[in-house]
Motif scaffolding. Structure first.
Motif, PDB file in Angstrom:
ATOM      1  N   GLN A 200       4.733  -1.602  -1.236  1.00 24.93           N
ATOM      2  CA  GLN A 200       5.346  -2.449  -0.462  1.00 24.93           C
ATOM      3  C   GLN A 200       4.566  -3.807   0.224  1.00 24.93           C
ATOM      4  O   GLN A 200       4.998  -4.852  -0.047  1.00 24.93           O
ATOM      5  N   ARG A 201       3.230  -3.405   0.371  1.00 28.38           N
ATOM      6  CA  ARG A 201       2.442  -4.378   0.878  1.00 28.38           C
ATOM      7  C   ARG A 201       1.818  -5.496  -0.191  1.00 28.38           C
ATOM      8  O   ARG A 201       1.816  -6.575   0.095  1.00 28.38           O
ATOM      9  N   ALA A 202       1.706  -4.733  -1.263  1.00 31.34           N
ATOM     10  CA  ALA A 202       1.280  -5.684  -2.427  1.00 31.34           C
ATOM     11  C   ALA A 202       2.417  -6.789  -2.724  1.00 31.34           C
ATOM     12  O   ALA A 202       1.924  -8.061  -3.059  1.00 31.34           O
ATOM     13  N   GLU A 203       3.551  -6.483  -2.699  1.00 37.86           N
ATOM     14  CA  GLU A 203       4.773  -7.394  -3.386  1.00 37.86           C
ATOM     15  C   GLU A 203       4.909  -8.308  -2.182  1.00 37.86           C
ATOM     16  O   GLU A 203       5.308  -9.560  -2.240  1.00 37.86           O
ATOM     17  N   ALA A 204       4.064  -8.282  -0.865  1.00 35.53           N
ATOM     18  CA  ALA A 204       4.226  -9.261   0.260  1.00 35.53           C
ATOM     19  C   ALA A 204       3.240 -10.017   0.470  1.00 35.53           C
ATOM     20  O   ALA A 204       3.128 -11.093   1.134  1.00 35.53           O
ATOM     21  N   ILE A 205       1.939  -9.968  -0.560  1.00 37.00           N
ATOM     22  CA  ILE A 205       0.774 -10.781  -0.539  1.00 37.00           C
ATOM     23  C   ILE A 205       1.429 -12.189  -0.919  1.00 37.00           C
ATOM     24  O   ILE A 205       2.170 -12.306  -1.946  1.00 37.00           O
ATOM     25  N   GLU A 206       0.714 -13.260  -0.262  1.00 36.57           N
ATOM     26  CA  GLU A 206       1.128 -14.441  -0.669  1.00 36.57           C
ATOM     27  C   GLU A 206       0.492 -14.948  -1.944  1.00 36.57           C
ATOM     28  O   GLU A 206      -0.541 -14.433  -2.307  1.00 36.57           O
ATOM     29  N   GLN A 207       1.271 -15.507  -2.719  1.00 39.01           N
ATOM     30  CA  GLN A 207       0.929 -15.956  -4.311  1.00 39.01           C
ATOM     31  C   GLN A 207      -0.482 -16.776  -4.239  1.00 39.01           C
ATOM     32  O   GLN A 207      -1.248 -16.815  -5.287  1.00 39.01           O
ATOM     33  N   GLU A 208      -0.559 -17.714  -3.370  1.00 38.78           N
ATOM     34  CA  GLU A 208      -1.629 -18.504  -3.192  1.00 38.78           C
ATOM     35  C   GLU A 208      -3.115 -17.444  -3.067  1.00 38.78           C
ATOM     36  O   GLU A 208      -4.099 -18.016  -3.874  1.00 38.78           O
ATOM     37  N   LYS A 209      -2.919 -16.535  -2.520  1.00 38.56           N
ATOM     38  CA  LYS A 209      -4.218 -15.735  -2.265  1.00 38.56           C
ATOM     39  C   LYS A 209      -4.359 -15.120  -3.600  1.00 38.56           C
ATOM     40  O   LYS A 209      -5.429 -14.789  -3.969  1.00 38.56           O
ATOM     41  N   VAL A 210      -3.362 -14.593  -4.097  1.00 35.96           N
ATOM     42  CA  VAL A 210      -3.606 -13.747  -5.484  1.00 35.96           C
ATOM     43  C   VAL A 210      -4.054 -14.672  -6.416  1.00 35.96           C
ATOM     44  O   VAL A 210      -4.967 -14.416  -7.299  1.00 35.96           O
ATOM     45  N   LYS A 234       0.645 -11.201 -15.483  1.00 36.24           N
ATOM     46  CA  LYS A 234       1.552 -10.568 -14.618  1.00 36.24           C
ATOM     47  C   LYS A 234       1.070  -9.198 -14.263  1.00 36.24           C
ATOM     48  O   LYS A 234       1.030  -8.932 -12.842  1.00 36.24           O
ATOM     49  N   HIS A 235       0.594  -8.550 -15.256  1.00 43.09           N
ATOM     50  CA  HIS A 235      -0.157  -7.094 -15.027  1.00 43.09           C
ATOM     51  C   HIS A 235      -1.357  -7.432 -13.900  1.00 43.09           C
ATOM     52  O   HIS A 235      -1.655  -6.607 -13.170  1.00 43.09           O
ATOM     53  N   LEU A 236      -2.351  -8.423 -14.219  1.00 36.61           N
ATOM     54  CA  LEU A 236      -3.515  -8.591 -13.530  1.00 36.61           C
ATOM     55  C   LEU A 236      -3.243  -9.045 -12.130  1.00 36.61           C
ATOM     56  O   LEU A 236      -3.906  -8.746 -11.198  1.00 36.61           O
ATOM     57  N   GLU A 237      -2.247  -9.749 -11.969  1.00 36.77           N
ATOM     58  CA  GLU A 237      -1.677 -10.219 -10.693  1.00 36.77           C
ATOM     59  C   GLU A 237      -1.186  -8.973  -9.848  1.00 36.77           C
ATOM     60  O   GLU A 237      -1.610  -8.717  -8.644  1.00 36.77           O
ATOM     61  N   LYS A 238      -0.422  -7.916 -10.417  1.00 40.14           N
ATOM     62  CA  LYS A 238      -0.259  -6.843  -9.678  1.00 40.14           C
ATOM     63  C   LYS A 238      -1.495  -5.775  -9.231  1.00 40.14           C
ATOM     64  O   LYS A 238      -1.564  -5.265  -8.281  1.00 40.14           O
ATOM     65  N   GLN A 239      -2.503  -5.889 -10.007  1.00 41.99           N
ATOM     66  CA  GLN A 239      -3.577  -5.196  -9.770  1.00 41.99           C
ATOM     67  C   GLN A 239      -4.338  -5.813  -8.741  1.00 41.99           C
ATOM     68  O   GLN A 239      -4.883  -5.090  -7.651  1.00 41.99           O
ATOM     69  N   ILE A 240      -4.429  -7.241  -8.467  1.00 39.92           N
ATOM     70  CA  ILE A 240      -4.923  -7.853  -7.546  1.00 39.92           C
ATOM     71  C   ILE A 240      -4.260  -7.611  -6.110  1.00 39.92           C
ATOM     72  O   ILE A 240      -4.695  -7.202  -5.456  1.00 39.92           O
ATOM     73  N   ARG A 241      -2.739  -7.791  -6.331  1.00 35.95           N
ATOM     74  CA  ARG A 241      -2.134  -7.415  -5.128  1.00 35.95           C
ATOM     75  C   ARG A 241      -2.124  -5.948  -4.752  1.00 35.95           C
ATOM     76  O   ARG A 241      -2.612  -5.951  -3.379  1.00 35.95           O
ATOM     77  N   SER A 242      -2.736  -4.949  -5.612  1.00 37.03           N
ATOM     78  CA  SER A 242      -2.795  -3.516  -5.173  1.00 37.03           C
ATOM     79  C   SER A 242      -4.092  -3.561  -4.312  1.00 37.03           C
ATOM     80  O   SER A 242      -4.165  -2.785  -3.269  1.00 37.03           O
ATOM     81  N   TYR A 243      -5.215  -4.451  -4.881  1.00 42.67           N
ATOM     82  CA  TYR A 243      -6.472  -4.211  -3.946  1.00 42.67           C
ATOM     83  C   TYR A 243      -6.414  -5.024  -2.634  1.00 42.67           C
ATOM     84  O   TYR A 243      -6.726  -4.208  -1.689  1.00 42.67           O
TER      85      TYR A 243
END
Length: 472
Positions: A200-210, A234-243
């Motif tokens: 839930q938190r990962a999907e709320a991260i701003e795209q600019e920060k990712v 897209k996979h790497l973006e999700k991994q960044i969002r998870s961090y």
């Protein structure tokens, strides 16, 4: 290394023998100065208002002051002959680990009172360190410093919170925690957090920060080997969002260290958590230098606790969780399931050098996809490998040391080809290790901190096994 905050309590001749005090004071000042000059480069010294303890009232007031100041440990230093009962009485009032120290000057009679005071403390039944000789002499000084560093780590661990993100992974029972036992022995609380919080938190991260993190990785890593199947942008973006989500969880839940389950829910249903674990344990990210967050894979609770202890003792160095892929008397191969702090790529103060040794490659498991971190820890690095494990309701800390070497990655099994690897030359009794070591994970930090770990085990009243075999 960790820099302890130490209360220094120096004893002198009692108030009732003023004539003796005046005669002996130059000797006491000389030896105290010598001791302090050696000590102050490695510890933060806190003095009570009474720089010389000559009465029970001064001793009592000094204890109050030092406890209030938040010392990690105390040193009771006897530069000349003093009343042994006063030293023992002061020791009994302390509520932190303490050491008794002396000098070997022939005109001081320091050893005489050291033995008398040590005997009196033993009669009370207190647990403490006797520094066995002149405290400034190198071997004795090292014994003292190992003790003080252990005391500092013990105190700073006290009151911390471990975050278990998810539960037992892949049926690995040794990764679970007895939360009451952890609280009782280590004074650490455990906070349970569902992995849904990460998503839930990962999907709320701003795209600019990712994107900023994506650019930082592209600019600094040796390669990012995307494919069209299980490792795309897209996979790497999700991994960044998870961090980034995990960083937020650590802050929101006031966590000091953590473990994340990953397999199978996140690895199959959202993304692999290898980038998350690597960046948490690293000492820098796209936002700049930072303190590593000890984060274990597979929600390994005792593993994360071990990593946090290694981090504290070394003054904040990155640590790792490793699978023991293969071990013999003289060699060991460690392979994390896909993650290790970027710092280990070159162990350089320059993060560019560390990251330049690392590739992100498609992982070999995880339906949700993502990268594994591929590199080999460079040769010639002395490392400590350690693990807390439990036998019934008792903790044991198992420790060994080794030096990293390089082997041909292509000669390793296909299972670990894509993973971060440590090859180490060791010297152990493999049979004893396999008969007693209580986990499939072991944890690494650079340097040799075996003596500090032994001192900490003694303070915590837990078992300690040194698996190293003395060289012939």
């Amino acid at each position: 290394m960790i820099k302890p905050t130490v209360g220094l309590i120096v004893f002198s001749e009692s108030l009732v023998r003023e004539d003796v005090y005046r005669k002996r004071r130059p000797i006491a000042e000389r030896e105290t100065k010598r001791f302090v000059e050696a000590l102050e480069k490695d510890v933060n010294i806190l003095w009570p208002r009474s720089r010389e303890i000559r009465s029970k009232a001064q001793a009592l007031q000094s204890i109050y002051e030092l406890h209030a100041a938040g010392i990690d440990a105390a040193i009771l230093y006897v530069p000349i002959f003093v009343a042994p009962a006063l030293v023992a009485h002061t020791a009994n009032l302390l509520r932190v680990p303490f050491a008794l120290a002396c000098n070997e000057a022939e005109d001081s009679l320091s050893q005489l009172v050291f033995l008398a005071a040590g005997g009196a403390i033993d009669q009370i039944g207190l647990k403490y360190l006797r520094v066995p000789g002149d405290a400034v002499e190198k071997s004795n000084y090292n014994i003292l410093m190992n003790f003080l560093r252990a005391a500092a780590a013990k105190r700073r661990l006290k009151g911390q919170t471990y975050g278990s993100i998810g539960g037992r992974s892949l049926g690995i029972s040794t990764g679970t925690a007895d939360t009451a036992l952890v609280e009782r022995i280590f004074n650490v609380d455990t906070e349970h957090i569902d992995q849904l919080e990460v998503v839930q938190r990962a999907e709320a991260i701003e795209q600019e920060k990712v994107q900023r993190y994506m650019d930082w990785l592209k600019d600094n890593l040796a390669a990012i080997e995307f494919n069209n199947i299980n490792f795309t942008k897209k996979h790497l973006e999700k991994q960044i969002r998870s961090y980034l989500a995990t960083k937020g969880i650590v802050e929101s839940f006031e966590l000091d260290f953590a473990g994340i389950k990953c397999q199978p829910e996140l690895s199959n249903g959202y993304c692999l958590q290898c980038i998350n674990v690597a960046l948490c344990n690293n000492n820098i990210d796209a936002d700049g230098p930072k303190e590593p967050i000890a984060l274990s894979c597979e929600a390994d609770s005792d593993g994360a606790l071990t990593m946090q202890i290694l981090k504290l003792l070394t003054g904040g160095k990155p640590t790792s969780l490793n699978d023991i892929a293969w071990i013999s008397n003289r060699e060991m191969t460690l392979a994390n399931c896909g993650s290790m702090a970027f710092y280990f790529g070159a162990r350089s103060k320059d993060y560019h050098e560390n990251m330049a040794a690392i590739k992100l490659v498609p992982h070999t498991f995880g339906k949700a996809g993502g990268a594994s971190i591929q590199f080999t820890v460079p040769e010639g690095n002395s490392m400590t490998f350690a693990r807390l494990f439990r036998q019934r309701t008792e903790y044991t800390l198992g420790v060994l040391t080794g030096k990293t070497v390089i082997k041909d990655r292509k000669q390793q099994s296909a299972t670990i080809q894509v993973r971060p690897l440590i090859f180490a030359n060791i010297n152990i009794n493999k049979r004893a290790f396999l008969e007693t070591f209580g986990a499939n994970h072991i944890h690494a930090v650079e340097g040799n901190i075996k003596s500090e770990l032994k001192a900490l085990s003694d303070m915590l009243n837990i078992n300690y096994i040194d698996y190293d075999v003395a060289s012939d």
